[in-house]
Design a protein around this motif. Structure first.
Motif, short mmCIF file in Angstrom:
data_model
loop_
_atom_site.label_atom_id
_atom_site.label_comp_id
_atom_site.label_asym_id
_atom_site.label_seq_id
_atom_site.Cartn_x
_atom_site.Cartn_y
_atom_site.Cartn_z
N VAL A 178 0.84 -1.20 0.00
CA VAL A 178 0.00 0.00 0.00
C VAL A 178 0.87 1.24 0.00
O VAL A 178 1.91 1.30 0.68
N ARG A 179 0.46 2.21 -0.77
CA ARG A 179 1.10 3.52 -0.74
C ARG A 179 0.08 4.55 -0.28
O ARG A 179 -0.96 4.73 -0.90
N TRP A 180 0.39 5.20 0.83
CA TRP A 180 -0.46 6.22 1.42
C TRP A 180 0.18 7.55 1.04
O TRP A 180 1.34 7.81 1.40
N SER A 181 -0.52 8.39 0.30
CA SER A 181 0.16 9.53 -0.31
C SER A 181 -0.69 10.80 -0.28
O SER A 181 -1.89 10.77 -0.05
N ARG A 182 -0.01 11.91 -0.57
CA ARG A 182 -0.65 13.21 -0.71
C ARG A 182 -0.87 13.47 -2.19
O ARG A 182 0.08 13.45 -2.99
N ALA A 183 -2.10 13.74 -2.56
CA ALA A 183 -2.47 13.79 -3.98
C ALA A 183 -1.80 14.94 -4.72
O ALA A 183 -1.23 14.75 -5.80
N LEU A 184 -1.88 16.16 -4.18
CA LEU A 184 -1.35 17.32 -4.89
C LEU A 184 0.11 17.60 -4.55
O LEU A 184 0.76 18.39 -5.23
N GLY A 185 0.60 16.96 -3.50
CA GLY A 185 1.98 17.21 -3.10
C GLY A 185 2.18 18.58 -2.51
O GLY A 185 3.27 19.17 -2.60
N LEU A 186 1.13 19.14 -1.87
CA LEU A 186 1.26 20.45 -1.25
C LEU A 186 2.24 20.38 -0.08
O LEU A 186 2.41 19.33 0.54
N GLY A 211 4.28 20.70 3.53
CA GLY A 211 4.06 20.67 4.96
C GLY A 211 2.77 20.04 5.40
O GLY A 211 2.35 19.00 4.91
N ARG A 212 2.12 20.72 6.34
CA ARG A 212 0.90 20.20 6.96
C ARG A 212 -0.37 20.80 6.36
O ARG A 212 -1.45 20.72 6.96
N PRO A 242 -13.05 14.02 -5.00
CA PRO A 242 -11.92 14.05 -4.06
C PRO A 242 -12.13 15.13 -3.02
O PRO A 242 -12.75 16.18 -3.29
N LEU A 243 -11.60 14.91 -1.83
CA LEU A 243 -11.82 15.82 -0.71
C LEU A 243 -10.48 16.13 -0.04
O LEU A 243 -9.75 15.21 0.35
N LEU A 244 -10.16 17.43 0.09
CA LEU A 244 -9.00 17.83 0.87
C LEU A 244 -9.27 17.52 2.34
O LEU A 244 -10.38 17.75 2.84
N ARG A 245 -8.25 17.07 3.04
CA ARG A 245 -8.46 16.60 4.41
C ARG A 245 -7.31 17.06 5.31
O ARG A 245 -6.17 17.15 4.88
N ARG A 246 -7.65 17.36 6.57
CA ARG A 246 -6.66 17.70 7.59
C ARG A 246 -6.33 16.52 8.49
O ARG A 246 -5.30 16.52 9.16
N ASP A 260 -7.14 2.97 18.33
CA ASP A 260 -6.38 3.70 19.34
C ASP A 260 -5.76 4.98 18.80
O ASP A 260 -5.05 5.68 19.53
N HIS A 261 -6.02 5.29 17.54
CA HIS A 261 -5.42 6.48 16.93
C HIS A 261 -6.30 7.70 17.20
O HIS A 261 -7.50 7.69 16.97
N GLY A 262 -5.67 8.76 17.67
CA GLY A 262 -6.36 10.02 17.82
C GLY A 262 -6.32 10.78 16.51
O GLY A 262 -6.14 10.19 15.44
N PRO A 263 -6.46 12.11 16.56
CA PRO A 263 -6.35 12.90 15.33
C PRO A 263 -5.02 12.63 14.64
O PRO A 263 -3.96 12.60 15.27
N THR A 264 -5.08 12.42 13.35
CA THR A 264 -3.89 12.07 12.56
C THR A 264 -3.73 13.08 11.45
O THR A 264 -4.61 13.25 10.61
N GLY A 265 -2.61 13.78 11.44
CA GLY A 265 -2.37 14.79 10.43
C GLY A 265 -2.18 14.17 9.05
O GLY A 265 -2.34 12.97 8.84
#
Length: 257
Positions: free
Chosen positions: A70-78, A80-81, A119-123, A153-158
């Motif tokens: 599996v590859r978990w990735s950022r779509a636009l490559g923006l 930082g956070r 598609p949805l941008l997500r924090r 057990d995961h809290g908010p995940t950036g």
């Protein structure tokens, strides 16, 4: 046999534009046009099966356990956070027999009838589902496939790459894979567990995922937008060296479309 027969893609003004744009972006990035950076991880996919053939897809109706990459990735490559679209690219090994994988590309989205196609941008990487956006032909129906995270057990995940790595290192991540046609409720068909971010090859040397090349005869993307997406995949591959799907990219290249 996995995938569709080899054919010459039909060229139109739109497909040529999609090809050219994806190629140009990939050349400038030396990486895929979309999802240029991500985190590789291993896991398992458990398909419980139905016993009654309700999906009319042998792979979904029979029980099985499969290794996944599996590859978990950022779509636009923006940078930082910043919020970004997120992708889960799944390669299910030997889904259609030895050496015949199944690729599923899932993107952060909503679960509603319209939202599952956008598609949805997500924090927060675990705040909602990841869907195929386009429908898949499953038996006699067209259904969207989606992965719904179990926060456990995961809290908010950036959504930065360090955030994703930390989440994988903290505890296994679990997703419930579901399918739904218009007017149907979501129905589970498999459970995905991501267990490790310590993949044996570097992120920059992983294989491309292609849902049109690596699909199953009874489980394949529908024709909607397929010509544009295939053109974009071809342009992206050409822009980073014209390598065929399944072959390693050069150092610094990345994975995905």
């Amino acid at each position: 046999m996995t995938g569709q027969p080899v054919r010459t893609p039909r060229r139109t003004v739109r497909t040529e534009a999609a090809y050219a744009l994806a190629r140009r972006i990939a050349e400038r990035r030396a990486a895929p046009a979309l999802h240029p950076a991500g985190v590789m991880c291993d896991g398992t996919l458990e398909v419980p099966g139905t016993g009654d053939g309700r999906w009319r897809v042998p792979w979904l109706d029979r029980p099985g356990s499969y290794a996944v990459t599996v590859r978990w990735s950022r779509a636009l490559g923006l940078p930082g956070r910043l919020p970004d679209g997120l992708g889960l690219a799944l390669r299910v090994e030997d889904a259609d027999g030895a050496g015949a994988p199944l690729d599923l590309l899932l993107t952060s989205s909503r679960a509603g009838r319209l939202g599952r196609h956008l598609p949805l941008l997500r924090r927060d990487a675990l705040a909602g589902p990841y869907s195929t956006l386009v429908a898949y032909r499953t038996g006699h129906r067209s259904r969207v496939l989606a992965a719904f995270p179990d926060r456990g057990d995961h809290g908010p995940t950036g959504v930065s790459l360090p955030d994703l790595r930390q989440a994988l290192a903290r505890a296994p991540l679990r997703f419930d894979l579901r399918a739904a046609a218009p007017g149907e409720p979501w129905r589970s068909f498999a459970a995905l567990t991501l267990t490790s971010a310590a993949h044996p090859v570097p992120e920059s040397g992983t294989a491309s995922y292609d849902p049109y090349l690596h699909c199953l005869p009874e489980l394949r993307p529908t024709a909607w937008l397929s010509a544009l997406r295939e053109a974009a995949y071809r342009g992206s591959r050409a822009g980073r060296g014209g390598r065929a799907p399944g072959r390693p990219n050069p150092p610094g290249a990345g994975t995905g479309e």
